[in-house]
Design a protein around this motif. Sequence first.
Motif, PDB file in Angstrom:
ATOM      1  N   LYS A  76      -7.944  -2.378   1.712  1.00 59.14           N
ATOM      2  CA  LYS A  76      -7.404  -1.097   2.139  1.00 59.14           C
ATOM      3  C   LYS A  76      -7.985  -0.715   3.488  1.00 59.14           C
ATOM      4  CE  LYS A  76     -11.030   1.693   0.046  1.00 59.14           C
ATOM      5  NZ  LYS A  76     -11.422   2.552  -1.095  1.00 59.14           N
ATOM      6  N   LEU A  77      -7.238   0.125   4.213  1.00 56.29           N
ATOM      7  CA  LEU A  77      -7.732   0.719   5.445  1.00 56.29           C
ATOM      8  C   LEU A  77      -8.160   2.150   5.152  1.00 56.29           C
ATOM      9  CD1 LEU A  77      -5.222  -0.251   8.286  1.00 56.29           C
ATOM     10  CD2 LEU A  77      -7.451  -1.221   7.805  1.00 56.29           C
ATOM     11  N   ILE A  78      -9.299   2.542   5.717  1.00 57.43           N
ATOM     12  CA  ILE A  78      -9.743   3.925   5.661  1.00 57.43           C
ATOM     13  C   ILE A  78      -9.575   4.500   7.060  1.00 57.43           C
ATOM     14  CG2 ILE A  78     -11.673   5.487   5.244  1.00 57.43           C
ATOM     15  CD1 ILE A  78     -10.629   4.121   2.743  1.00 57.43           C
ATOM     16  N   PHE A  79      -8.850   5.602   7.159  1.00 59.09           N
ATOM     17  CA  PHE A  79      -8.533   6.184   8.456  1.00 59.09           C
ATOM     18  C   PHE A  79      -9.438   7.363   8.787  1.00 59.09           C
ATOM     19  CE2 PHE A  79      -4.686   4.058   9.807  1.00 59.09           C
ATOM     20  CZ  PHE A  79      -4.187   3.508   8.635  1.00 59.09           C
ATOM     21  N   GLY A  80      -9.637   7.568  10.095  1.00 55.68           N
ATOM     22  CA  GLY A  80     -10.251   8.791  10.567  1.00 55.68           C
ATOM     23  C   GLY A  80      -9.246   9.931  10.540  1.00 55.68           C
ATOM     24  N   GLU A  81      -9.718  11.087  11.013  1.00 55.00           N
ATOM     25  CA  GLU A  81      -8.900  12.290  10.946  1.00 55.00           C
ATOM     26  C   GLU A  81      -7.774  12.296  11.976  1.00 55.00           C
ATOM     27  OE1 GLU A  81     -13.330  13.444  10.557  1.00 55.00           O
ATOM     28  OE2 GLU A  81     -12.098  12.005  11.677  1.00 55.00           O
ATOM     29  N   LEU A 126       2.805   4.535  11.381  1.00 56.38           N
ATOM     30  CA  LEU A 126       1.740   4.092  12.281  1.00 56.38           C
ATOM     31  C   LEU A 126       2.032   2.695  12.822  1.00 56.38           C
ATOM     32  CD1 LEU A 126       0.376   6.363  10.585  1.00 56.38           C
ATOM     33  CD2 LEU A 126      -1.767   5.138  10.929  1.00 56.38           C
ATOM     34  N   TYR A 130      -4.650   2.680  15.441  1.00 59.53           N
ATOM     35  CA  TYR A 130      -3.220   2.837  15.218  1.00 59.53           C
ATOM     36  C   TYR A 130      -2.739   4.077  15.975  1.00 59.53           C
ATOM     37  CZ  TYR A 130      -2.811  -0.554  11.379  1.00 59.53           C
ATOM     38  OH  TYR A 130      -2.771  -1.700  10.620  1.00 59.53           O
ATOM     39  N   GLN A 146       0.493   7.016  16.079  1.00 55.44           N
ATOM     40  CA  GLN A 146       1.610   7.600  15.333  1.00 55.44           C
ATOM     41  C   GLN A 146       2.391   8.527  16.250  1.00 55.44           C
ATOM     42  OE1 GLN A 146       0.649  10.266  12.039  1.00 55.44           O
ATOM     43  NE2 GLN A 146       2.458   9.574  10.921  1.00 55.44           N
ATOM     44  N   PHE A 182      -5.181   7.076  15.466  1.00 55.34           N
ATOM     45  CA  PHE A 182      -6.063   6.954  14.314  1.00 55.34           C
ATOM     46  C   PHE A 182      -6.931   5.706  14.435  1.00 55.34           C
ATOM     47  CE2 PHE A 182      -4.501  10.211  11.463  1.00 55.34           C
ATOM     48  CZ  PHE A 182      -3.189  10.395  11.841  1.00 55.34           C
ATOM     49  N   LEU A 205      -1.944  -3.952   8.787  1.00 50.99           N
ATOM     50  CA  LEU A 205      -0.899  -3.320   7.990  1.00 50.99           C
ATOM     51  C   LEU A 205       0.286  -2.927   8.862  1.00 50.99           C
ATOM     52  CD1 LEU A 205      -3.361  -3.101   6.055  1.00 50.99           C
ATOM     53  CD2 LEU A 205      -2.468  -0.863   5.369  1.00 50.99           C
ATOM     54  N   GLN A 218      -2.400  16.073   9.044  1.00 52.94           N
ATOM     55  CA  GLN A 218      -3.735  15.719   8.573  1.00 52.94           C
ATOM     56  C   GLN A 218      -3.911  14.201   8.485  1.00 52.94           C
ATOM     57  OE1 GLN A 218      -5.035  17.931   5.142  1.00 52.94           O
ATOM     58  NE2 GLN A 218      -3.933  19.759   5.761  1.00 52.94           N
ATOM     59  N   GLN A 219      -4.998  13.834   7.876  1.00 50.09           N
ATOM     60  CA  GLN A 219      -5.429  12.441   7.795  1.00 50.09           C
ATOM     61  C   GLN A 219      -4.499  11.623   6.903  1.00 50.09           C
ATOM     62  OE1 GLN A 219      -9.453  12.700   6.726  1.00 50.09           O
ATOM     63  NE2 GLN A 219      -9.951  10.562   7.039  1.00 50.09           N
ATOM     64  N   MET A 220      -4.410  10.348   7.212  1.00 49.04           N
ATOM     65  CA  MET A 220      -3.737   9.398   6.322  1.00 49.04           C
ATOM     66  C   MET A 220      -4.712   9.060   5.201  1.00 49.04           C
ATOM     67  SD  MET A 220      -0.735   8.272   7.407  1.00 49.04           S
ATOM     68  CE  MET A 220      -0.562   6.539   6.999  1.00 49.04           C
ATOM     69  N   TYR A 231       0.827  -1.200   0.000  1.00 50.79           N
ATOM     70  CA  TYR A 231       0.000   0.000   0.000  1.00 50.79           C
ATOM     71  C   TYR A 231       0.868   1.259   0.000  1.00 50.79           C
ATOM     72  CZ  TYR A 231      -2.985  -3.516   2.303  1.00 50.79           C
ATOM     73  OH  TYR A 231      -3.670  -4.653   2.626  1.00 50.79           O
ATOM     74  N   PHE A 271      -9.789  -0.980  13.624  1.00 47.03           N
ATOM     75  CA  PHE A 271      -8.418  -0.895  14.122  1.00 47.03           C
ATOM     76  C   PHE A 271      -8.201   0.436  14.829  1.00 47.03           C
ATOM     77  CE2 PHE A 271      -6.871  -4.388  11.469  1.00 47.03           C
ATOM     78  CZ  PHE A 271      -7.825  -4.399  10.463  1.00 47.03           C
ATOM     79  N   PHE A 312      -5.562   7.038   1.657  1.00 48.55           N
ATOM     80  CA  PHE A 312      -5.224   5.892   0.826  1.00 48.55           C
ATOM     81  C   PHE A 312      -4.953   6.337  -0.609  1.00 48.55           C
ATOM     82  CE2 PHE A 312      -5.362   1.654  -0.808  1.00 48.55           C
ATOM     83  CZ  PHE A 312      -6.116   1.682  -1.968  1.00 48.55           C
ATOM     84  N   PHE A 349       3.481  -0.341   8.807  1.00 46.01           N
ATOM     85  CA  PHE A 349       3.862   0.877   8.109  1.00 46.01           C
ATOM     86  C   PHE A 349       5.340   1.176   8.239  1.00 46.01           C
ATOM     87  CE2 PHE A 349      -0.020   3.017   6.725  1.00 46.01           C
ATOM     88  CZ  PHE A 349      -0.988   2.267   7.354  1.00 46.01           C
ATOM     89  N   ASN A 390      -3.385   0.199  -3.555  1.00 39.43           N
ATOM     90  CA  ASN A 390      -2.836  -1.043  -3.039  1.00 39.43           C
ATOM     91  C   ASN A 390      -2.574  -2.008  -4.188  1.00 39.43           C
ATOM     92  OD1 ASN A 390      -5.515  -1.638  -3.442  1.00 39.43           O
ATOM     93  ND2 ASN A 390      -5.850  -2.524  -1.422  1.00 39.43           N
ATOM     94  N   TYR A 426       0.151   5.347   1.187  1.00 36.45           N
ATOM     95  CA  TYR A 426      -0.724   6.347   1.768  1.00 36.45           C
ATOM     96  C   TYR A 426      -0.020   7.700   1.710  1.00 36.45           C
ATOM     97  CZ  TYR A 426      -4.037   2.987   3.718  1.00 36.45           C
ATOM     98  OH  TYR A 426      -5.004   2.025   3.871  1.00 36.45           O
ATOM     99  N   VAL A 467     -14.815   6.885   8.545  1.00 36.81           N
ATOM    100  CA  VAL A 467     -14.515   6.884   9.967  1.00 36.81           C
ATOM    101  C   VAL A 467     -14.477   8.331  10.441  1.00 36.81           C
ATOM    102  CG1 VAL A 467     -12.823   6.272  11.728  1.00 36.81           C
ATOM    103  CG2 VAL A 467     -13.162   4.769   9.756  1.00 36.81           C
ATOM    104  N   TYR A 527     -13.913  -4.736   9.704  1.00 37.48           N
ATOM    105  CA  TYR A 527     -12.754  -4.903  10.566  1.00 37.48           C
ATOM    106  C   TYR A 527     -12.426  -3.503  11.096  1.00 37.48           C
ATOM    107  CZ  TYR A 527     -11.743  -9.432   8.256  1.00 37.48           C
ATOM    108  OH  TYR A 527     -11.784 -10.705   7.766  1.00 37.48           O
ATOM    109  N   SER A 539     -11.780  -1.420   7.725  1.00 36.05           N
ATOM    110  CA  SER A 539     -11.474  -2.158   6.511  1.00 36.05           C
ATOM    111  C   SER A 539     -12.643  -3.085   6.228  1.00 36.05           C
ATOM    112  CB  SER A 539     -10.188  -2.961   6.696  1.00 36.05           C
ATOM    113  OG  SER A 539      -9.947  -3.813   5.598  1.00 36.05           O
TER     114      SER A 539
END
Lengths: 112, 114
Positions: free
Chosen positions: B101-106, B44, B36, B38, B90, A101, A41-43, A33, B34, A45, A103, A48, A35, B4, B32, B94
Motif C-alpha cells: 500500500k501507499l501512505i500519502f501525505g496531506e 492521481l 503524485y 492530482q 502528494f 499505482l 483532504q488526504q488520500m 486498491y 513517490f 488507504f 489511479f 488492497n 482509497y 508522511v 519506496y 511504501s
Amino acid sequence: GPKVLQIPSHQIIDMGQMVTLNCDPVSNHLYFYWYKQILGQQMEFLVNFYNGKVMEKSKLFKDQFSVERPDGSYFTLKIQPTALEDSAVYFCASSLRQGTLYFGAGTRLSVL
Amino acid sequence: AQSVTQPDARVTVSEGASLQLRCKYSYSATPYLFWYVQYPRQGLQMLLKYYSGDPVVQGVNGFEAEFSKSDSSFHLRKASVHWSDSAVYFCAVSSQGGSAKLIFGEGTKLTVSS
C-alpha cells in the motif's frame, strides 16, 4: 499510459442503501486498491487485494465494506448499508508490482 | 508505522519561478518514495519515484526530487514552473515488502500565478 476506469463517476444514494462501486483495472495488473478522499483532504488507504484475497485493510474499512474481483473482471467496493460519513470520492488503483499505482478518476459518492 | 508529512498546505509561486515542495517521511527501514499530482476532478498521476541508488530522481514535466536519508526527506523541485503546474501534489511512501500500500501525505496545493 495505462488506464484505470471507474464507473460511475458520481453516485447519489439514500442512507442505509447498498452501493457498489466498480473499477476496471489495468488488464495485466495484479494488485488492486481502494482509497477514500473527503473533499480537499488526504488520500486515505482503505484496502488492497491480491490473488483473490484482501492483503491489508485500514480502520476506515468498516464491517459494512467488502471487496471482490469475481472472474478477474471488475474490482468492486460494496458498502452495505451506507452511512452519511461514507460520502467521499473513492479512488481505485491497480499496479503490476509494488509501488507504482495507477489511479482511476474516482467515483463521487453522495449519501443523503 | 509509516507516515508522511507535507508541512505546506498551500504554496503560491509566480510563473517561471523555481519551486520546492517539502516532504518528510517516517519509516524504520528504507522506503519506496513517490510524488503524485492530482488535477481537479481527476485521479492521481505519478510524477516520479525513488527506490534506491542516485538520490536525485528525475520525473515527468521537468520535476525532480531528492532523497535524504539523514533528513528523512524527499523534496520535490522544479526549476521553472508553468501555470499548468497548478494542482495538488502528494508525497507518498511504501514499504519494500508487505502489502504494497501507499501512505500519502496531506497534500500541497500549488497555485502558479501569472
